[in-house]
Design an enzyme around this catalytic site. Structure first.
Site, PDB file in Angstrom:
ATOM      1  N   TYR A  54       0.824  -1.215   0.125  1.00 28.67           N
ATOM      2  CA  TYR A  54       0.013  -0.161  -0.049  1.00 28.67           C
ATOM      3  C   TYR A  54       1.100   1.260  -0.087  1.00 28.67           C
ATOM      4  O   TYR A  54       1.551   1.434   1.026  1.00 28.67           O
ATOM      5  CB  TYR A  54      -0.978   0.146   1.253  1.00 28.67           C
ATOM      6  CG  TYR A  54      -1.842  -0.866   1.083  1.00 28.67           C
ATOM      7  CD1 TYR A  54      -2.323  -1.776   0.125  1.00 28.67           C
ATOM      8  CD2 TYR A  54      -2.941  -1.211   2.223  1.00 28.67           C
ATOM      9  CE1 TYR A  54      -3.359  -2.738   0.076  1.00 28.67           C
ATOM     10  CE2 TYR A  54      -4.166  -2.135   2.293  1.00 28.67           C
ATOM     11  CZ  TYR A  54      -4.134  -2.667   1.204  1.00 28.67           C
ATOM     12  OH  TYR A  54      -5.199  -3.773   1.144  1.00 28.67           O
ATOM     13  N   GLY A 213     -18.365  -2.559  -7.726  1.00 27.35           N
ATOM     14  CA  GLY A 213     -17.575  -1.738  -8.524  1.00 27.35           C
ATOM     15  C   GLY A 213     -16.163  -1.406  -8.339  1.00 27.35           C
ATOM     16  O   GLY A 213     -15.693  -0.395  -8.819  1.00 27.35           O
ATOM     17  N   PRO A 216     -14.185  -1.057 -13.833  1.00 27.13           N
ATOM     18  CA  PRO A 216     -15.232  -0.528 -14.715  1.00 27.13           C
ATOM     19  C   PRO A 216     -16.287  -1.730 -15.273  1.00 27.13           C
ATOM     20  O   PRO A 216     -15.624  -2.748 -15.548  1.00 27.13           O
ATOM     21  CB  PRO A 216     -14.582   0.000 -15.850  1.00 27.13           C
ATOM     22  CG  PRO A 216     -13.159   0.748 -15.300  1.00 27.13           C
ATOM     23  CD  PRO A 216     -13.130  -0.534 -14.238  1.00 27.13           C
TER      24      PRO A 216
END
Length: 297
Positions: A54, A213, A216
């Site tokens: 991250y 989601g 896309p």
């Protein structure tokens, strides 16, 4: 009302934690990142999800600076991928046993601890995202062997799984799994049987992409008219409704929504106060579930 706490790795925690991925958006404002994490602790968050990849280590560095032993925050990290600065994607797979061990050492070093409370093995067998190829296709038993060895050595406190199949979880149960992180949301409920198995086994279910989601074309809870209607009736946002449904759906669900914004952080924590009655839950349950099992590599 829902129960505000749940069991996680032999502890009782507030069911809403914090996912540290979004901290990288504050990479050039480190002080804000530290202050945001301190604010999360002030608001009652007591478990944080992170990974060495991250922000190429930035999230772990911020956690090391912001959190103190007296905060008693459960820090959960993951292995199975490493940072990949300059690559097409910001991470590269690291599934081989020696890579898992090296990733644990990297997390120990960047977090500044001598023991990682919980480490999730990210298998990448299911859900949206990368798929292992070549020498990154590794048998689960070989991975569990090194993870349990690291636990025996005292470098890991407990083992979790991520992006795992139902059969994989069943195989791993004898190793003592404390949590599962899979992509799961109101609009993508492929793993319902796995969630129920976790509930029966006392394993925390910690969904990532909890609103769907992720990429896309994949379904989003916040696109559903029924979610907007419920949000309007409750004076909440559609995102809050999607998260509240998860907390109501099963008592072993823990949330780790991420944000780089203090107001959004407070909105996420307020989800624990949202009550959904039986009729509202029935309305949300009736929303069609669509698969999000989309590999991208």
């Amino acid at each position: 009302m829902i129960t505000a706490t749940a069991s996680f790795a032999a502890r009782t925690v507030f069911r809403i934690g914090y996912g540290a991925l979004q901290l990288e958006r504050l990479h050039d404002r480190r002080g804000e990142a530290v202050a945001l994490l301190r604010r999360a602790v002030e608001l009652g968050i007591d478990h944080v999800d992170t990974a060495e990849f991250y922000g190429f280590g930035f999230a772990n560095d911020v956690i090391r600076e912001a959190l103190h032993p007296e905060d008693d925050v459960l820090v959960v990290t993951k292995v199975g991928a490493d940072p990949n600065p300059g690559g097409r994607l910001p991470l590269r797979l690291a599934q081989r046993p020696e890579q898992l061990r090296a990733s644990v050492e990297d997390n120990l070093r960047s977090l500044g601890v001598d023991r990682l409370a919980v480490v999730n093995l990210r298998r990448l067998d299911t859900g949206p995202g990368l798929r292992p190829q070549g020498d990154q296709v590794v048998d689960l038993d070989d991975q569990l062997a090194v993870m349990t060895a690291l636990r025996d050595e005292g470098k890991i406190g407990a083992i979790g799984l991520s992006s795992v199949t139902l059969d994989g979880l069943r195989r791993a149960l004898p190793a003592g799994i404390v949590c599962v992180q899979n992509a799961y949301s109101l609009v993508s409920r492929d793993d319902e049987d796995m969630l129920q198995l976790c509930a029966a086994e006392g394993i925390a279910w910690v969904p990532f992409f909890p609103l769907g989601g992720a990429f896309p074309g994949l379904p989003k809870a916040t696109d559903e008219p029924a979610v907007h209607a419920v949000a309007g009736s409750l004076g909440a946002t559609p995102s809050q409704v999607g998260l509240a449904w998860l907390l109501h759906h099963a008592p072993n669900v823990l949330l780790i929504p991420g944000t780089a914004n203090a107001a959004h952080l407070e909105a996420n924590i307020a989800v624990s106060e949202i009550a959904l009655d039986a009729a509202t839950l029935a309305t949300l349950d009736a929303i069609e579930s669509r698969s999000n099992d989309v590999p991208i590599g």
